[in-house]
Write a protein that holds these residues in place. Structure first.
Motif, PDB file in Angstrom:
ATOM      1  N   UNK A  37     -13.342  13.771  19.641  1.00  0.00           N
ATOM      2  CA  UNK A  37     -13.115  12.505  18.939  1.00  0.00           C
ATOM      3  C   UNK A  37     -12.033  12.660  17.877  1.00  0.00           C
ATOM      4  N   UNK A  38     -12.012  13.811  17.216  1.00  0.00           N
ATOM      5  CA  UNK A  38     -10.971  14.096  16.228  1.00  0.00           C
ATOM      6  C   UNK A  38      -9.594  14.034  16.877  1.00  0.00           C
ATOM      7  N   UNK A  39      -9.438  14.686  18.034  1.00  0.00           N
ATOM      8  CA  UNK A  39      -8.149  14.669  18.730  1.00  0.00           C
ATOM      9  C   UNK A  39      -7.774  13.274  19.210  1.00  0.00           C
ATOM     10  N   UNK A  50      -9.979  10.623  10.241  1.00  0.00           N
ATOM     11  CA  UNK A  50     -10.054  11.847  11.036  1.00  0.00           C
ATOM     12  C   UNK A  50     -11.288  12.674  10.673  1.00  0.00           C
ATOM     13  N   UNK A  51     -11.622  12.703   9.390  1.00  0.00           N
ATOM     14  CA  UNK A  51     -12.800  13.452   8.956  1.00  0.00           C
ATOM     15  C   UNK A  51     -14.079  12.851   9.534  1.00  0.00           C
ATOM     16  N   UNK A  52     -14.205  11.523   9.496  1.00  0.00           N
ATOM     17  CA  UNK A  52     -15.385  10.871  10.066  1.00  0.00           C
ATOM     18  C   UNK A  52     -15.467  11.107  11.571  1.00  0.00           C
ATOM     19  N   UNK A  53     -14.323  11.008  12.252  1.00  0.00           N
ATOM     20  CA  UNK A  53     -14.318  11.230  13.703  1.00  0.00           C
ATOM     21  C   UNK A  53     -14.722  12.663  14.022  1.00  0.00           C
ATOM     22  N   UNK A  54     -14.225  13.616  13.260  1.00  0.00           N
ATOM     23  CA  UNK A  54     -14.572  15.009  13.499  1.00  0.00           C
ATOM     24  C   UNK A  54     -16.015  15.315  13.193  1.00  0.00           C
ATOM     25  N   UNK A 101       0.849  -1.159   0.000  1.00  0.00           N
ATOM     26  CA  UNK A 101       0.000   0.000   0.000  1.00  0.00           C
ATOM     27  C   UNK A 101       0.908   1.239   0.000  1.00  0.00           C
ATOM     28  N   UNK A 102       0.634   2.172  -0.882  1.00  0.00           N
ATOM     29  CA  UNK A 102       1.476   3.362  -0.988  1.00  0.00           C
ATOM     30  C   UNK A 102       1.180   4.332   0.147  1.00  0.00           C
ATOM     31  N   UNK A 103       2.119   5.226   0.381  1.00  0.00           N
ATOM     32  CA  UNK A 103       1.954   6.203   1.450  1.00  0.00           C
ATOM     33  C   UNK A 103       0.804   7.166   1.153  1.00  0.00           C
ATOM     34  N   UNK A 104       0.513   7.411  -0.120  1.00  0.00           N
ATOM     35  CA  UNK A 104      -0.608   8.278  -0.479  1.00  0.00           C
ATOM     36  C   UNK A 104      -1.937   7.654  -0.050  1.00  0.00           C
ATOM     37  N   UNK A 105      -2.067   6.349  -0.241  1.00  0.00           N
ATOM     38  CA  UNK A 105      -3.297   5.661   0.155  1.00  0.00           C
ATOM     39  C   UNK A 105      -3.422   5.634   1.678  1.00  0.00           C
ATOM     40  N   UNK A 106      -2.314   5.395   2.355  1.00  0.00           N
ATOM     41  CA  UNK A 106      -2.337   5.393   3.822  1.00  0.00           C
ATOM     42  C   UNK A 106      -2.731   6.778   4.339  1.00  0.00           C
ATOM     43  N   UNK A 107      -2.181   7.822   3.752  1.00  0.00           N
ATOM     44  CA  UNK A 107      -2.532   9.185   4.154  1.00  0.00           C
ATOM     45  C   UNK A 107      -3.991   9.502   3.883  1.00  0.00           C
ATOM     46  N   UNK A 146      -8.670  10.356  17.864  1.00  0.00           N
ATOM     47  CA  UNK A 146      -8.267   9.557  16.708  1.00  0.00           C
ATOM     48  C   UNK A 146      -6.878   9.975  16.223  1.00  0.00           C
ATOM     49  N   UNK A 147      -6.602  11.271  16.216  1.00  0.00           N
ATOM     50  CA  UNK A 147      -5.286  11.748  15.790  1.00  0.00           C
ATOM     51  C   UNK A 147      -4.191  11.260  16.740  1.00  0.00           C
ATOM     52  N   UNK A 148      -4.447  11.324  18.054  1.00  0.00           N
ATOM     53  CA  UNK A 148      -3.443  10.887  19.028  1.00  0.00           C
ATOM     54  C   UNK A 148      -3.204   9.381  18.938  1.00  0.00           C
ATOM     55  N   UNK A 149      -4.275   8.611  18.827  1.00  0.00           N
ATOM     56  CA  UNK A 149      -4.116   7.163  18.709  1.00  0.00           C
ATOM     57  C   UNK A 149      -3.454   6.778  17.389  1.00  0.00           C
ATOM     58  N   UNK A 150      -3.714   7.542  16.340  1.00  0.00           N
ATOM     59  CA  UNK A 150      -3.033   7.302  15.078  1.00  0.00           C
ATOM     60  C   UNK A 150      -1.540   7.548  15.183  1.00  0.00           C
ATOM     61  N   UNK A 151      -1.152   8.589  15.911  1.00  0.00           N
ATOM     62  CA  UNK A 151       0.274   8.873  16.111  1.00  0.00           C
ATOM     63  C   UNK A 151       0.935   7.776  16.935  1.00  0.00           C
TER      64      UNK A 151
END
Length: 63
Positions: free
Chosen positions: A25-27, A14-18, A1-7, A29-34
């Protein structure tokens, strides 16, 4: 899977969470993603725990 698809997938998550969960929820998801990103880098061998927990040597001190 390319980095573009992962991004793109990360951005969509993040958009769905927000949209559905609000800014908190946005924050979350972002923190858990990091955290997942860093854990994945450790598992791949790209990062070593010493990068974060290494103490500063006396000769490295700047004034």
């Amino acid at each position: 899977m390319s980095m573009a698809v992962v991004g793109m997938v990360a951005g969509m998550a993040l958009a769905f969470a927000g949209y559905f969960g609000g800014f908190g929820a946005f924050l979350l998801v972002a923190a858990l993603g990091a955290v997942g990103f860093v854990a994945g880098r450790f598992l791949e061998g790209d990062l070593e725990p010493g990068y974060f927990f290494r103490g500063r040597e006396r000769g490295d001190r700047r004034r």
